[in-house]
Design an enzyme around this catalytic site. Structure first.
Site, PDB file in Angstrom:
ATOM      1  N   HIS A 264     -42.031  -2.584  22.642  1.00  0.00           N
ATOM      2  CA  HIS A 264     -42.053  -3.967  22.147  1.00  0.00           C
ATOM      3  C   HIS A 264     -40.909  -4.205  21.145  1.00  0.00           C
ATOM      4  O   HIS A 264     -40.116  -5.139  21.295  1.00  0.00           O
ATOM      5  CB  HIS A 264     -43.419  -4.219  21.481  1.00  0.00           C
ATOM      6  CG  HIS A 264     -43.594  -5.608  20.944  1.00  0.00           C
ATOM      7  ND1 HIS A 264     -44.293  -6.583  21.613  1.00  0.00           N
ATOM      8  CD2 HIS A 264     -43.162  -6.194  19.793  1.00  0.00           C
ATOM      9  CE1 HIS A 264     -44.282  -7.708  20.898  1.00  0.00           C
ATOM     10  NE2 HIS A 264     -43.603  -7.493  19.789  1.00  0.00           N
ATOM     11  N   GLU A 265     -40.818  -3.342  20.162  1.00  0.00           N
ATOM     12  CA  GLU A 265     -39.791  -3.529  19.127  1.00  0.00           C
ATOM     13  C   GLU A 265     -38.384  -3.321  19.681  1.00  0.00           C
ATOM     14  O   GLU A 265     -37.432  -3.956  19.236  1.00  0.00           O
ATOM     15  CB  GLU A 265     -40.050  -2.617  17.911  1.00  0.00           C
ATOM     16  CG  GLU A 265     -41.402  -2.830  17.212  1.00  0.00           C
ATOM     17  CD  GLU A 265     -41.710  -4.274  16.824  1.00  0.00           C
ATOM     18  OE1 GLU A 265     -40.759  -5.061  16.589  1.00  0.00           O
ATOM     19  OE2 GLU A 265     -42.907  -4.637  16.782  1.00  0.00           O
ATOM     20  N   HIS A 268     -37.268  -6.572  20.986  1.00  0.00           N
ATOM     21  CA  HIS A 268     -36.724  -7.425  19.915  1.00  0.00           C
ATOM     22  C   HIS A 268     -35.314  -6.960  19.533  1.00  0.00           C
ATOM     23  O   HIS A 268     -34.416  -7.767  19.330  1.00  0.00           O
ATOM     24  CB  HIS A 268     -37.601  -7.313  18.660  1.00  0.00           C
ATOM     25  CG  HIS A 268     -38.886  -8.096  18.731  1.00  0.00           C
ATOM     26  ND1 HIS A 268     -38.924  -9.442  18.982  1.00  0.00           N
ATOM     27  CD2 HIS A 268     -40.188  -7.718  18.561  1.00  0.00           C
ATOM     28  CE1 HIS A 268     -40.193  -9.869  18.950  1.00  0.00           C
ATOM     29  NE2 HIS A 268     -40.980  -8.835  18.709  1.00  0.00           N
ATOM     30  N   GLU A 294     -40.246 -13.197  21.082  1.00  0.00           N
ATOM     31  CA  GLU A 294     -41.385 -12.519  21.715  1.00  0.00           C
ATOM     32  C   GLU A 294     -41.236 -12.443  23.222  1.00  0.00           C
ATOM     33  O   GLU A 294     -41.787 -11.548  23.859  1.00  0.00           O
ATOM     34  CB  GLU A 294     -42.701 -13.212  21.341  1.00  0.00           C
ATOM     35  CG  GLU A 294     -43.119 -13.021  19.896  1.00  0.00           C
ATOM     36  CD  GLU A 294     -43.258 -11.566  19.470  1.00  0.00           C
ATOM     37  OE1 GLU A 294     -43.705 -10.729  20.272  1.00  0.00           O
ATOM     38  OE2 GLU A 294     -42.887 -11.257  18.316  1.00  0.00           O
TER      39      GLU A 294
HETATM   40 ZN    ZN Z   1     -43.063  -8.954  18.407  1.00  0.00          ZN
END
Ligand code: ZN
Length: 500
Positions: A264-265, A268, A294
């Site tokens: 997830h990170e 980003h 997101e």
């Molecule tokens: Zn996030």
């Protein structure tokens, strides 16, 4: 003729530097700082907030923006200087409405509250946090008062994270999604359940981090320009174009927390790493909104990281690192990581129930800011919604209303809608990429992610904050944000997994 923008650029470069200096103080507080340093850190953050605020709203900056704006208004979206002036005007008009004393009070309060939360959450100690949350709500409402032209107090907070979105549009989006999602959740949860026991056991922290670093690198996270550290709540922070850090956490009994947090990170971080180099140090040199951000993290975490092609490549590597999986087939592992199970924790939620967690927070935030719900009654209201919407009992507040960092490190309200916007957009983006690159998933099976990454860089990343979020979405997908691609994806995926 292009006006001379250099005096304005110089001022806003200093403004950006002050903001980035605050980010490193936040990063340090979340990773390294002794907890006892919170009071002084709060003061330092307030000082920086004050300085950047004063610089942005002072008369000289206002005049420079005003004198360039009529020129900028007539230029195309792709003109970088014009985008710079438009963005300068947008943030200037936001910040000039908020008094410097209020911004500083907020920065100081949030820093102190974050420290209190890290201590109180494990103890489910709501009593300590209640007055701090009440103060947050008071400050958030005070900020909302600065924007009297907006329809809802939370619109004032949303415009900072998701410009172009409002409580009204978010409610419509949630309603539309909910009407299609809830029946699908019901169908899935009443079907024969999948097993996920293989994901719990004893997973050495160091091995987890080693495997996660390997995944991060393969996906394209550039360790020369970043690093991974531990923090209670995983996050990504941009400190410059060449310093984009992520954090994670590892739980010995659960493999997925660390792994999917890292993916997830990384999503980003790839966004920030893909922003055009010439926007570095500029107010345009960051992701454009929480929703678009997101969309990147959720795309990598779910569409890629929970998909078969990804594990065609990574499963043998995982088995080698963790003998726990020696007797688990890849297909059973895939079922395990995609099991739908209404639960307590948003960040651990499966793709199907995730948005229900978001909707609960959004509704509670609206109720508090509208004065319909008192902070003292928040835990009870939270527990009641978890019971009615997800069918779960909340055994302790640490896994209830104290679980997310958001309410304890920033304004009360205005950030959760970004997750659902991101989920919906991630489906639209992935479909568009796949249409242009039909062999993309077979590349994943070989551990190659370059083409997807560079497609996203071309369509989304490189723009930074040059285009408004709505334009980024249109530019990348050819259409507006819509629930259709997302619901089609979820229906297809879970019908197959659960043989519906
Ligand atoms: Zn996030």
């Amino acid at each position: 003729m292009t006006p001379d923008l250099s005096p304005l650029k110089k001022r806003l470069a200093t403004y950006t530097d002050l903001k980035l200096a605050s980010s490193i103080l936040y990063w340090d507080q979340a990773t390294m700082m002794p907890a006892i340093g919170a009071e002084q850190r709060g003061r330092q953050l307030a000082t920086l907030a004050n300085l950047s605020h004063e610089l942005l709203v002072d008369r000289e900056t206002s005049n420079l923006i005003d004198s360039a704006f009529s020129w900028a208004a007539n230029q195309s979206f792709e003109n970088q200087d014009a985008a710079f002036v438009r963005e300068a005007r947008r943030i200037h008009s936001l910040e000039s409405k908020v008094p410097a004393s209020l911004s500083a009070a907020m920065a100081e309060h949030f820093s102190r509250m974050y420290a209190a939360w890290t201590d109180a959450r494990p103890k489910s100690d709501f009593a300590t946090l209640q007055p701090l949350l009440e103060e947050s709500v008071r400050l958030s409402l005070k900020m909302a008062e600065c924007f009297s032209d907006l329809e809802h107090p939370m619109d004032a907070l949303i415009q900072f994270s998701d410009p172009g979105t409002s409580v009204r549009t978010a409610r419509q989006m949630f309603q539309n999604l909910r009407s299609q999602l809830v029946p699908l959740v019901k169908k899935v949860t009443s079907a024969k359940q999948l097993k996920n026991d293989c994901l719990t056991g004893n997973f050495d922290d160091a091995s987890q981090l080693k495997f996660c670093r390997l995944v991060a690198e393969r996906l394209g996270y550039d360790f020369r320009r970043g690093r991974i550290d531990l923090s209670p709540h995983p996050f990504m922070t941009r400190l410059s174009g060449n310093d984009i850090r992520i954090t994670t956490r590892a739980r010995r009994d659960d493999l997925t927390d660390c792994l999917f947090s890292v993916i997830h990170e990384v999503g980003h971080a790839l966004y920030e790493m893909g922003i055009s180099e010439n926007l570095d140090g500029n107010i345009l040199g960051n992701g454009v909104s929480s929703g678009v951000h997101e969309s990147q993290s959720r795309l990598w975490e779910n569409r890629v990281g929970r998909g078969k092609p990804f594990w065609d490549y990574f499963y043998p590597v995982l088995q080698q690192e963790f003998p726990n999986f020696k007797n688990t087939s890849q297909s059973d592992f895939l079922k395990a990581i995609n099991k739908v199970e209404p639960g307590l924790i948003r960040v651990d939620a499966d793709e199907l129930t995730y948005n229900l967690h978001v909707m609960i927070r959004f509704d509670l935030e609206c109720d508090v800011l509208e004065g319909k719900l008192k902070i003292k009654d928040l835990p009870e209201a939270w527990n009641a919604r978890y019971n009615s919407d997800l069918g779960v009992e909340v055994p302790s507040l640490k896994d209830g209303c104290l679980q997310d960092v958001h309410w304890f490190s920033g304004p009360f309200g205005g950030s959760f809608q970004g997750y659902t916007i991101g989920n919906m957009l991630s489906a639209q983006l992935y479909d568009s990429a796949l249409k242009e690159m039909p062999t993309m998933e077979s590349e994943f099976s070989r551990g190659e992610f370059f083409n997807l990454r560079s497609w996203l860089t071309r369509k989304v990343h490189r723009w930074g904050a040059m285009l408004p979020p709505g334009e980024v979405i249109k530019h990348a997908t050819g259409s507006d944000l819509s629930v259709d691609a997302y619901m089609n994806y979820l229906t297809r995926k879970y019908s197959e997994l659960y043989s519906l």
